[in-house]
Design a protein around this motif. Structure first.
Motif, PDB file in Angstrom:
ATOM      1  N   VAL A 149       0.613  -1.208   0.048  1.00  0.00           N
ATOM      2  CA  VAL A 149      -0.327   0.167   0.151  1.00  0.00           C
ATOM      3  C   VAL A 149       1.070   1.345  -0.159  1.00  0.00           C
ATOM      4  CG1 VAL A 149      -2.509  -1.002   1.209  1.00  0.00           C
ATOM      5  CG2 VAL A 149      -0.593   0.170   2.293  1.00  0.00           C
ATOM      6  N   PRO A 150       0.040   2.672  -0.502  1.00  0.00           N
ATOM      7  CA  PRO A 150       1.321   3.660  -0.723  1.00  0.00           C
ATOM      8  C   PRO A 150       1.093   4.194   0.760  1.00  0.00           C
ATOM      9  CG  PRO A 150      -0.925   3.744  -2.128  1.00  0.00           C
ATOM     10  CD  PRO A 150      -1.041   2.250  -0.687  1.00  0.00           C
TER      11      PRO A 150
ATOM     12  N   SER B 112       2.197   8.141   2.587  1.00  0.00           N
ATOM     13  CA  SER B 112       2.920   8.663   3.294  1.00  0.00           C
ATOM     14  C   SER B 112       4.113   9.095   4.034  1.00  0.00           C
ATOM     15  CB  SER B 112       2.404   9.777   3.283  1.00  0.00           C
ATOM     16  OG  SER B 112       1.066  10.472   2.358  1.00  0.00           O
TER      17      SER B 112
ATOM     18  N   THR C 149       2.750   7.436   9.361  1.00  0.00           N
ATOM     19  CA  THR C 149       1.267   7.124  10.079  1.00  0.00           C
ATOM     20  C   THR C 149       0.562   6.240   9.222  1.00  0.00           C
ATOM     21  OG1 THR C 149       2.053   8.403  11.783  1.00  0.00           O
ATOM     22  CG2 THR C 149       0.351   8.588  11.583  1.00  0.00           C
TER      23      THR C 149
ATOM     24  N   ARG D 168      -3.186   4.486   8.978  1.00  0.00           N
ATOM     25  CA  ARG D 168      -4.897   4.186   9.813  1.00  0.00           C
ATOM     26  C   ARG D 168      -5.527   2.773   9.044  1.00  0.00           C
ATOM     27  NH1 ARG D 168     -10.328   6.764   8.149  1.00  0.00           N
ATOM     28  NH2 ARG D 168     -11.221   5.588  10.011  1.00  0.00           N
TER      29      ARG D 168
ATOM     30  N   GLY E 158      -8.050  -2.086   6.026  1.00  0.00           N
ATOM     31  CA  GLY E 158      -8.419  -3.044   5.645  1.00  0.00           C
ATOM     32  C   GLY E 158      -7.435  -3.833   4.799  1.00  0.00           C
TER      33      GLY E 158
ATOM     34  N   VAL F 296      -4.294  -4.956   3.688  1.00  0.00           N
ATOM     35  CA  VAL F 296      -3.004  -4.394   4.665  1.00  0.00           C
ATOM     36  C   VAL F 296      -2.944  -4.082   5.579  1.00  0.00           C
ATOM     37  CG1 VAL F 296      -0.779  -3.570   3.008  1.00  0.00           C
ATOM     38  CG2 VAL F 296      -2.822  -5.002   1.731  1.00  0.00           C
ATOM     39  N   THR F 297      -3.025  -2.493   5.059  1.00  0.00           N
ATOM     40  CA  THR F 297      -3.015  -1.586   7.234  1.00  0.00           C
ATOM     41  C   THR F 297      -3.330  -2.770   7.851  1.00  0.00           C
ATOM     42  OG1 THR F 297      -5.371  -0.598   6.156  1.00  0.00           O
ATOM     43  CG2 THR F 297      -3.341   0.549   5.637  1.00  0.00           C
TER      44      THR F 297
ATOM     45  N   GLU G 270      -5.567  10.662  -3.622  1.00  0.00           N
ATOM     46  CA  GLU G 270      -5.111   9.590  -3.174  1.00  0.00           C
ATOM     47  C   GLU G 270      -5.652   8.685  -4.394  1.00  0.00           C
ATOM     48  OE1 GLU G 270      -6.351   7.881   0.714  1.00  0.00           O
ATOM     49  OE2 GLU G 270      -5.462   9.514   1.951  1.00  0.00           O
TER      50      GLU G 270
HETATM   51  C1  LIG Z   1      -0.141   8.449  -2.749  1.00  0.00           C
HETATM   52  C2  LIG Z   1      -0.717   8.230  -0.952  1.00  0.00           C
HETATM   53  C3  LIG Z   1      -0.471   8.234   0.299  1.00  0.00           C
HETATM   54  C4  LIG Z   1      -1.645   7.729   1.244  1.00  0.00           C
HETATM   55  N1  LIG Z   1      -0.855   7.688   2.375  1.00  0.00           N
HETATM   56  C5  LIG Z   1      -1.462   7.614   3.843  1.00  0.00           C
HETATM   57  C6  LIG Z   1      -0.956   7.891   4.878  1.00  0.00           C
HETATM   58  O1  LIG Z   1       0.082   8.353   4.842  1.00  0.00           O
HETATM   59  N2  LIG Z   1      -1.744   7.156   5.825  1.00  0.00           N
HETATM   60  C7  LIG Z   1      -2.988   6.225   5.978  1.00  0.00           C
HETATM   61  O2  LIG Z   1      -3.173   5.964   6.913  1.00  0.00           O
HETATM   62  N3  LIG Z   1      -2.887   5.940   4.197  1.00  0.00           N
HETATM   63  C8  LIG Z   1      -2.302   6.492   3.360  1.00  0.00           C
HETATM   64  N4  LIG Z   1      -3.223   6.514   2.216  1.00  0.00           N
HETATM   65  C9  LIG Z   1      -4.042   5.663   1.925  1.00  0.00           C
HETATM   66  C10 LIG Z   1      -3.955   4.319   2.123  1.00  0.00           C
HETATM   67  O3  LIG Z   1      -3.047   3.607   1.109  1.00  0.00           O
HETATM   68  C11 LIG Z   1      -5.315   3.183   1.957  1.00  0.00           C
HETATM   69  O4  LIG Z   1      -5.887   2.520   3.041  1.00  0.00           O
HETATM   70  C12 LIG Z   1      -4.631   2.122   1.447  1.00  0.00           C
HETATM   71  O5  LIG Z   1      -4.249   1.526  -0.063  1.00  0.00           O
HETATM   72  C13 LIG Z   1      -5.702   0.347   2.005  1.00  0.00           C
HETATM   73  O6  LIG Z   1      -5.576  -0.420   2.214  1.00  0.00           O
HETATM   74  P1  LIG Z   1      -5.940  -1.751   2.634  1.00  0.00           P
HETATM   75  O7  LIG Z   1      -5.502  -3.402   1.922  1.00  0.00           O
HETATM   76  O8  LIG Z   1      -5.290  -1.426   4.080  1.00  0.00           O
HETATM   77  O9  LIG Z   1      -7.069  -1.681   2.850  1.00  0.00           O
HETATM   78  P2  LIG Z   1      -8.339  -2.156   1.086  1.00  0.00           P
HETATM   79  O10 LIG Z   1      -8.817  -3.583   1.472  1.00  0.00           O
HETATM   80  O11 LIG Z   1      -7.793  -1.941  -0.143  1.00  0.00           O
HETATM   81  O12 LIG Z   1     -10.074  -1.349   1.351  1.00  0.00           O
HETATM   82  C14 LIG Z   1     -10.454  -2.345   2.668  1.00  0.00           C
HETATM   83  C15 LIG Z   1     -11.875  -0.817   2.809  1.00  0.00           C
HETATM   84  O13 LIG Z   1     -10.726   0.334   3.398  1.00  0.00           O
HETATM   85  C16 LIG Z   1     -11.363   1.232   2.687  1.00  0.00           C
HETATM   86  N5  LIG Z   1     -10.525   2.284   2.384  1.00  0.00           N
HETATM   87  C17 LIG Z   1      -9.054   1.966   1.461  1.00  0.00           C
HETATM   88  N6  LIG Z   1      -8.608   3.270   1.585  1.00  0.00           N
HETATM   89  C18 LIG Z   1      -9.298   3.765   2.241  1.00  0.00           C
HETATM   90  C19 LIG Z   1      -8.662   5.267   2.601  1.00  0.00           C
HETATM   91  N7  LIG Z   1      -8.025   5.661   2.394  1.00  0.00           N
HETATM   92  N8  LIG Z   1      -9.336   6.215   3.734  1.00  0.00           N
HETATM   93  C20 LIG Z   1     -10.251   4.526   4.136  1.00  0.00           C
HETATM   94  N9  LIG Z   1     -11.399   3.905   3.710  1.00  0.00           N
HETATM   95  C21 LIG Z   1     -10.321   3.111   2.750  1.00  0.00           C
HETATM   96  C22 LIG Z   1     -11.921   0.710   1.199  1.00  0.00           C
HETATM   97  O14 LIG Z   1     -13.070   1.155   0.353  1.00  0.00           O
HETATM   98  C23 LIG Z   1     -12.309  -0.786   2.120  1.00  0.00           C
HETATM   99  O15 LIG Z   1     -13.623  -0.426   2.297  1.00  0.00           O
HETATM  100  C24 LIG Z   1      -2.593   6.520   1.236  1.00  0.00           C
HETATM  101  C25 LIG Z   1      -2.513   6.486  -0.247  1.00  0.00           C
HETATM  102  C26 LIG Z   1      -2.253   7.351  -1.447  1.00  0.00           C
HETATM  103  C27 LIG Z   1      -2.618   6.551  -2.790  1.00  0.00           C
END
Ligand SMILES: Cc1cc2nc3c(=O)[nH]c(=O)nc-3n(C[C@H](O)[C@H](O)[C@H](O)COP(=O)(O)OP(=O)(O)OC[C@H]3O[C@@H](n4cnc5c(N)ncnc54)[C@H](O)[C@@H]3O)c2cc1C
Lengths: 151, 271
Positions: free
Chosen positions: B53-54, B56, B68, B70, B73, B75-76, B230
């Motif tokens: 996952v990306p 910051s 940091t 949150r 899903g 990966v996080t 994002e």
């Molecule tokens: C350039 C960039 C920088 C980022 N920086 C940060 C950071 O510093 N810290 C951080 O915590 N996240 C950041 N994000 C968001 C982070 O990449 C996503 O939250 C992450 O990819 C989710 O992956 P997952 O496998 O945990 O969830 P997934 O399995 O992909 O998603 C699970 C559930 O969470 C929901 N979800 C996914 N992304 C988000 C989101 N951003 N907010 C709310 N719900 C979401 C989906 O809709 C889904 O319902 C950034 C994203 C980008 C593009």
């Protein structure tokens, strides 16, 4: 320099661009009030016979939720107004109003204003437009809060 | 980019030096690094067998940086289970960050919502270190509730350095001596010179759109407003197209964009 109620009402953003003779008329229904931090200003469910122009400090608007207590949903600061329940029946406060800090307010008497609006529909229409704008803004904010964007 | 695309696609495995809870669903991890990312850049973090996952960079120090995260899903949540000493795959840093040089000598308004404060923390750190290089620096921060506000231990340092902080929450049942309501309500309270001001905004897209409107209403010109976007990402080096947003790849041309570059596309529902 201590400002008169007339001047305070005239300078308040809510009455922006209203002619001075009209703001003077409105100020005739006003009085200065001060509250210390933590004091209750109005209570949900009690008669709403006035609304407030915030001059100094911060007001806390709270909803009483049975089983949860007071949920703090909004602050109002200098330049804002609090209260529209005096405009519509049953003329009851729909939320608690507390002083978050020491506050200085101008309280405008709702009954006095309603009577002036009934006697002068032009004034009534102008005031309604101003209140509608505040209400529309608050609805917009509430919608954003309902979306729970950070959730 | 000094590496070949192949090298950028290969994660380096680094141990977690420290894990720190930030709120009920957010935590920080500290990693060793040979890179010094610029504020607003991100890394791809990979958890073995789960995914990448990306994220910051929320603070960069000599030879280490903090992410940091949150947990939302797969990966996080897997990242959240890792402990000090566990390995994380890292690729990066990627993307174009905040144009901090453009903020020097001007009023700087930093608007953040929720986890959006993470990519802006390096800007606040930089502004606090070199406050004399800016005119007035203000942080406007919105969160769901007081316990969700991130980096509270930094606020005092930032305020001591001269940064003005206005924070608001959607609602609270606990003691809170700041504002309650939406973050856009804070904007008219900030005194800035619209002719010499710049704004960096990061948060949920809808929040950013309302912020742009409110900044506009206070005279801030659109080309002085920068947003961090994002989108789902895979390669992070501009090949796969996962993060394509109209003509741009968020990973490469972004994530930070001047608002006019996004304006027409942000209003297209399909992208
Ligand atoms: C350039 C960039 C920088 C980022 N920086 C940060 C950071 O510093 N810290 C951080 O915590 N996240 C950041 N994000 C968001 C982070 O990449 C996503 O939250 C992450 O990819 C989710 O992956 P997952 O496998 O945990 O969830 P997934 O399995 O992909 O998603 C699970 C559930 O969470 C929901 N979800 C996914 N992304 C988000 C989101 N951003 N907010 C709310 N719900 C979401 C989906 O809709 C889904 O319902 C950034 C994203 C980008 C593009």
């Amino acid at each position: 320099m201590i400002k008169t109620i007339q001047q305070e009402v005239k300078d308040h953003p809510f009455f922006k661009e209203m002619p001075a003779d009209v703001t003077d008329l409105i100020a005739g229904c006003g009085k200065n009030l001060r509250f210390n931090a933590g004091e209750h200003i109005a209570k949900q469910g009690t008669p709403a016979d006035q609304f407030y122009l915030v001059r100094e400090g911060t007001i806390a608007i709270k909803l009483h939720v049975p089983g949860r207590g007071a949920v703090f949903i909004q602050t109002a600061e200098p330049g804002e107004i609090v209260g529209w329940s005096w405009l519509f029946p049953p003329y009851q406060w729909m939320f608690d109003v507390d002083a978050q800090t020491d506050v200085a307010l101008i309280a405008l008497d709702g009954l006095c204003l309603r009577n002036k609006c009934d006697a002068d529909p032009k004034l009534g229409y102008d005031l309604m437009k101003r209140f509608s704008q505040v209400l529309a803004e608050r609805i917009g904010h509430t919608r954003l809060q309902l979306l729970d964007v950070y959730g | 980019m000094d590496k070949s695309p192949h090298e950028w696609m290969t994660p380096t495995f680094v141990p977690i030096l420290q894990v720190r809870p930030e709120s009920s669903d957010t935590f920080s991890i500290e990693l060793e690094s040979e890179h010094f990312p610029s504020p607003g850049q991100f890394n791809m973090l990979y958890v073995f067998g789960v995914g990448e996952v990306p994220i910051s960079v929320s603070r960069a120090k000599a030879s280490r940086y903090i992410h940091t995260i949150r947990s939302v899903g797969a990966v996080t949540q897997a990242l959240r289970k890792l402990k000090t000493g566990d390995l994380v795959g890292v690729r990066g840093p990627f993307g174009r960050g905040w144009p901090i040089e453009k903020a020097k000598g001007r009023d700087l308004l930093i608007l953040a919502g929720g986890i959006g404060l993470a990519p802006l923390r390096p800007i606040l750190d930089e502004a606090a270190r070199n406050i004399e290089q800016f005119k007035n620096v203000t942080l406007l921060y919105g969160a769901r509730k007081p316990s969700d506000c991130l980096f509270k231990e930094d606020w005092e340092n930032w305020e001591r350095a001269g940064i003005n902080i206005l924070a608001t929450v959607d609602a609270t049942e606990t003691n809170w001596n700041r504002s309650v309501g939406v973050v856009t309500k804070l904007i008219p309270k900030v005194k800035f010179d619209p002719a010499n001001a710049i704004s960096f905004v990061c948060g949920p897209e809808i929040m950013m759109l309302f912020c742009v409107e409110a900044l506009n209403n206070q005279g801030m010109e659109e080309h002085n407003i920068y947003l961090s976007m994002e989108r789902n990402m895979k390669c992070a080096v501009g090949y796969c197209g996962h993060c394509q947003f109209g003509v741009d790849f968020i990973c490469k041309q972004g994530p930070v964009f001047p608002y006019p570059a996004l304006k027409s596309r942000l209003k297209v529902r399909e992208i």
